[in-house]
Design a protein around this motif. Sequence first.
Motif, PDB file in Angstrom:
ATOM      1  N   VAL A 633       0.849  -1.182   0.000  1.00 20.56           N
ATOM      2  CA  VAL A 633       0.000   0.000   0.000  1.00 20.56           C
ATOM      3  C   VAL A 633       0.889   1.237   0.000  1.00 20.56           C
ATOM      4  N   PHE A 634       0.479   2.232  -0.770  1.00 24.16           N
ATOM      5  CA  PHE A 634       1.327   3.401  -1.000  1.00 24.16           C
ATOM      6  C   PHE A 634       1.084   4.472   0.039  1.00 24.16           C
ATOM      7  N   ARG A 635       2.159   5.080   0.494  1.00 21.93           N
ATOM      8  CA  ARG A 635       2.044   6.239   1.366  1.00 21.93           C
ATOM      9  C   ARG A 635       1.829   7.485   0.513  1.00 21.93           C
ATOM     10  N   GLN A 636       1.325   8.510   1.166  1.00 19.74           N
ATOM     11  CA  GLN A 636       1.112   9.774   0.464  1.00 19.74           C
ATOM     12  C   GLN A 636       2.412  10.224  -0.197  1.00 19.74           C
ATOM     13  N   GLY A 637       2.341  10.595  -1.474  1.00 20.44           N
ATOM     14  CA  GLY A 637       3.521  11.106  -2.175  1.00 20.44           C
ATOM     15  C   GLY A 637       4.371  10.032  -2.830  1.00 20.44           C
ATOM     16  N   GLU A 638       4.174   8.788  -2.422  1.00 15.55           N
ATOM     17  CA  GLU A 638       5.037   7.718  -2.923  1.00 15.55           C
ATOM     18  C   GLU A 638       4.807   7.441  -4.413  1.00 15.55           C
ATOM     19  N   LEU A 639       3.531   7.472  -4.820  1.00 16.95           N
ATOM     20  CA  LEU A 639       3.230   7.205  -6.227  1.00 16.95           C
ATOM     21  C   LEU A 639       3.805   8.313  -7.110  1.00 16.95           C
ATOM     22  N   GLU A 640       3.650   9.553  -6.660  1.00 17.64           N
ATOM     23  CA  GLU A 640       4.182  10.684  -7.430  1.00 17.64           C
ATOM     24  C   GLU A 640       5.704  10.577  -7.542  1.00 17.64           C
ATOM     25  N   ALA A 641       6.344  10.199  -6.412  1.00 20.82           N
ATOM     26  CA  ALA A 641       7.803  10.081  -6.419  1.00 20.82           C
ATOM     27  C   ALA A 641       8.245   8.989  -7.386  1.00 20.82           C
ATOM     28  N   LEU A 642       7.484   7.905  -7.388  1.00 25.26           N
ATOM     29  CA  LEU A 642       7.807   6.799  -8.293  1.00 25.26           C
ATOM     30  C   LEU A 642       7.687   7.266  -9.746  1.00 25.26           C
ATOM     31  N   CYS A 643       6.595   7.984 -10.044  1.00 20.83           N
ATOM     32  CA  CYS A 643       6.369   8.447 -11.413  1.00 20.83           C
ATOM     33  C   CYS A 643       7.426   9.453 -11.844  1.00 20.83           C
ATOM     34  N   ALA A 644       7.970  10.179 -10.860  1.00 23.16           N
ATOM     35  CA  ALA A 644       8.981  11.184 -11.197  1.00 23.16           C
ATOM     36  C   ALA A 644      10.231  10.533 -11.755  1.00 23.16           C
ATOM     37  N   SER A 645      10.465   9.262 -11.406  1.00 20.63           N
ATOM     38  CA  SER A 645      11.668   8.623 -11.942  1.00 20.63           C
ATOM     39  C   SER A 645      11.408   7.830 -13.223  1.00 20.63           C
ATOM     40  N   VAL A 646      10.193   7.971 -13.767  1.00 15.25           N
ATOM     41  CA  VAL A 646       9.888   7.284 -15.028  1.00 15.25           C
ATOM     42  C   VAL A 646      10.273   8.197 -16.185  1.00 15.25           C
ATOM     43  N   SER A 647      10.986   7.619 -17.163  1.00 17.27           N
ATOM     44  CA  SER A 647      11.375   8.458 -18.294  1.00 17.27           C
ATOM     45  C   SER A 647      10.170   8.689 -19.209  1.00 17.27           C
ATOM     46  N   CYS A 648      10.180   9.774 -19.915  1.00 21.39           N
ATOM     47  CA  CYS A 648       9.124  10.112 -20.878  1.00 21.39           C
ATOM     48  C   CYS A 648       7.748  10.243 -20.246  1.00 21.39           C
ATOM     49  N   ALA A 649       7.685  10.579 -18.957  1.00 20.81           N
ATOM     50  CA  ALA A 649       6.370  10.720 -18.329  1.00 20.81           C
ATOM     51  C   ALA A 649       6.260  12.053 -17.614  1.00 20.81           C
ATOM     52  N   ARG A 650       5.097  12.672 -17.754  1.00 25.26           N
ATOM     53  CA  ARG A 650       4.819  13.914 -17.053  1.00 25.26           C
ATOM     54  C   ARG A 650       3.557  13.688 -16.231  1.00 25.26           C
ATOM     55  N   THR A 651       3.623  14.046 -14.936  1.00 27.49           N
ATOM     56  CA  THR A 651       2.437  13.877 -14.103  1.00 27.49           C
ATOM     57  C   THR A 651       1.485  15.042 -14.351  1.00 27.49           C
ATOM     58  N   VAL A 652       0.322  14.735 -14.889  1.00 24.87           N
ATOM     59  CA  VAL A 652      -0.660  15.758 -15.217  1.00 24.87           C
ATOM     60  C   VAL A 652      -1.464  16.116 -13.970  1.00 24.87           C
ATOM     61  N   ARG A 653      -1.742  15.086 -13.169  1.00 25.88           N
ATOM     62  CA  ARG A 653      -2.628  15.296 -12.046  1.00 25.88           C
ATOM     63  C   ARG A 653      -2.378  14.178 -11.043  1.00 25.88           C
ATOM     64  N   SER A 654      -2.420  14.499  -9.759  1.00 31.66           N
ATOM     65  CA  SER A 654      -2.385  13.415  -8.778  1.00 31.66           C
ATOM     66  C   SER A 654      -3.437  13.707  -7.726  1.00 31.66           C
ATOM     67  N   PHE A 655      -4.063  12.676  -7.226  1.00 38.70           N
ATOM     68  CA  PHE A 655      -5.178  12.878  -6.289  1.00 38.70           C
ATOM     69  C   PHE A 655      -5.421  11.636  -5.451  1.00 38.70           C
ATOM     70  N   HIS A 656      -6.261  11.815  -4.435  1.00 41.22           N
ATOM     71  CA  HIS A 656      -6.668  10.726  -3.556  1.00 41.22           C
ATOM     72  C   HIS A 656      -8.130  10.451  -3.862  1.00 41.22           C
ATOM     73  N   ASP A 657      -8.455   9.203  -4.124  1.00 36.42           N
ATOM     74  CA  ASP A 657      -9.851   8.863  -4.404  1.00 36.42           C
ATOM     75  C   ASP A 657     -10.247   7.653  -3.581  1.00 36.42           C
ATOM     76  N   ASN A 658     -10.999   7.918  -2.535  1.00 34.13           N
ATOM     77  CA  ASN A 658     -11.623   6.833  -1.784  1.00 34.13           C
ATOM     78  C   ASN A 658     -10.632   5.741  -1.380  1.00 34.13           C
ATOM     79  N   GLY A 659      -9.559   6.186  -0.716  1.00 32.64           N
ATOM     80  CA  GLY A 659      -8.609   5.188  -0.220  1.00 32.64           C
ATOM     81  C   GLY A 659      -7.578   4.744  -1.238  1.00 32.64           C
ATOM     82  N   ASN A 660      -7.493   5.454  -2.358  1.00 29.79           N
ATOM     83  CA  ASN A 660      -6.481   5.148  -3.366  1.00 29.79           C
ATOM     84  C   ASN A 660      -5.668   6.400  -3.678  1.00 29.79           C
TER      85      ASN A 660
END
Lengths: 675, 124
Positions: A633-660
């Motif tokens: 299970v991901f902690r707050q910010g962990e998914l964004e941090a993971l995506c930041a190290s992906v090449s060719c990817a830009r995070t358009v939006r990040s959010f919390h939805d009902n426990g996800n």
Amino acid sequence: MKPSKAEKKAIRKEAKLKSALMTHEGICTSSSPTKHLFVANGGLVCGVSKEQLLEIFQPYGEVSNVVMVPDKPHAFISYVDVGGATRAVACAQGYDIRSSGAPGAKLHLLYVEKLPDVISPSNDGMVLPPGLILVHDIISEDYERELLAAICWEEDFSTQKAQNSLRHRQVKHFGYEFRYDNNNVDKDSPLEQPVPAACCCVLDTLRNLGHLHQEPDQLTVNQYLPGQGIPPHVDTHSAFEDQLVSLSLGSAAMMEFRRDDGRHLPVVLPRRSAIVMTGESRYLWTHGITPRKTDVVPTESGRGLTLQPRGLRTSFTFRKVRRTPCDCGYPDQCDSQRSASRVATDNTEDEALSKSNQEAAELECAHVHQVYEEIAGHFSGTRHRQWPQVAEFLASQPRGSLMLDVGSGNGKYLAGSEHLVKVGCDRSGNLNEISRRRGHEVFGCDCLRVAVRAATIDVCLSIAVIHHLSTRERRLAAIEELMRVLTPGGKALIYVWAMEQERGEQAKSSYIKKKNAREGERPGVRSGPGTTDAASVNRREPTTSCDGMVGETVTGNTGDATMRRRSTDGHPGDDGGSDEVPRKLPVHVNRTNFKHQDVLVPWHLRGGRPPPVAPGNDNDEQTPPVFHRFYHVFRQGELEALCASVSCARTVRSFHDNGNWCVVLEKTREDSPPL
Amino acid sequence: MKLLTHNMLTSKFMKGVVKGYPLGIVASEVKEVAVDYNPDFVCRMIPKLEWGSLCSAADSIGKLGDLPKELPENIESNQDFLKKVHHLLMEVEVISGNLICPETGRKFPINNGIPNMLLNEDEV
């Protein structure tokens, strides 16, 4: 005849108790008399001791067992025969516990089928954190009086007000002042009063026993009234050397040791005993004393628990001020070393979890792939409604876009969205069959190796998939795979389960809200693709927790059909008997908040079997098998941090939805590598 | 498996495989289903296709008909052509058979219309 208001109330109350009993202890009540009784309002939390319960219940028959449950308002009593229990219910139902001197309410008794299996949540005092030394009776009563006399508290109130005005206790320092503003000492300003000479003797004793190898030059004396405590803390690494000595005078106390992985070991510090915190117990475990007037301690016989009132306790804590930066073996937790090692923190958990990619694959095979294969039918029956924000995301995609759902499960998101061309893939053949029967286009593949050429897909979904991968490296690889198949400018929506199931005061996720739902699962979880069919069971360091209600661990013989099957299949490549090695991932309790990031989440299979034959699964029909799915299970910010190290990817939006935790990624328009 | 899906699939992720594309098709059962014709969808899909791969796939299951081997120009206005492509991409389904890796000959079975692209441990 209609039941009266009072009768209705009683019926409601009983139903509530039964449900709580089932939820918290997994125990069924019995409509006919049994030997075992559930005693509501007769537990430790209500201030009732084991002795008091015996006093109340022994007159009705021979009591064979009393189980006090830590931190609960109830207890359990067993009689040698049903007659004893029946008499107790006849006579003691509604017994006002206050009449026996305890502050509580009326006892409510219910017959139960059995006692709780394991009651070990409160440490029986035998297990100590690694490195902790406990020496009983280190000083005589005379010496105890001498030491207490060496501290003159009255004087302190006027002259050292700042020092002893702590809310929870009185404090006095010798040698150096310990400053609570920065949790450190002023090493260049020793106090006038050194460590009192009267203390030499006990320190010599510890040295002679081989437990102490230095000369403490700082003493902090704390005085605790019953009901006072000290918050959990680790003594600042850079402030003091290894080997912290704490002497308990006047009264015993329960000191609670905790680690960041959820382990919790309460240790009773008897009067006139000393502890020496060394190594791991000094550097990694927090220690603290919960403010309360009584402690739940093991009974004299060592079997069971009871309450022990606290008295006035004075502790002497001896420490040696550190003159050089700390060089302990725990850099992540060390203030001297932390700045240099911050980068490494991210990976610690992975290292602990899976030593290698191979082991990670095996864990996922046993606890993701095989599980979904076996629960596919039941699972699909619980997954109907599209999550609104996923549906909105799909609705916002341009007409005619080609959408690939990686981990499409039962095809929930392949339905509707008529403006898109939709294809799904999943690791589970049985789930793919279900999608196919619903008329969806799917293929079997793994989320780490999506069998699609690069830059062909306009829209990707990855809903409730990546949290089934057991290392950061693999979670990252799964996101990179999504980016690889996307056309430049294409979008991916990723959902993973959040460690944080409660956001703000009113925002409990529906997973938590559905606590009383029949099926202990959450909406919207879908299949997790993963990797290969694999062999041996990987080994992990045990993550034992003493909090039995949530920290239950699972082993190879708990009746988990998945594991049983693995141990009989005899996969080639097993490294000698490793199938017998119990897996020690903590098992999550459904509909509760997560206590660990890497957990096994139970799935209680109900109803019909999955349509295709589940080989090796010969459970009789009476006991529905429980499957354990692995989740990170991901902690707050962990998914964004993971995506930041992906090449060719830009995070358009990040959010919390009902426990996800959720992100929308866009593939950037840089040239992607050819096929 | 629709030929649209086939057009995307590759075995490149196998150990030792360089391109893994296009996958050969050996079909033992093929069927046709009716799917609503949407010219916009087809137009949008065509630029993403490997045209040669679609032609050889259609040919291998006997569905090529008079489809041109070269992608014609001005397809947007060529309804006859778009309908043919729509039919091939969306309505023709391989129900059982195998997909074949062009480099290793590895077979990926298609059962009940579902290609299985999962690999064994020693193939990655």
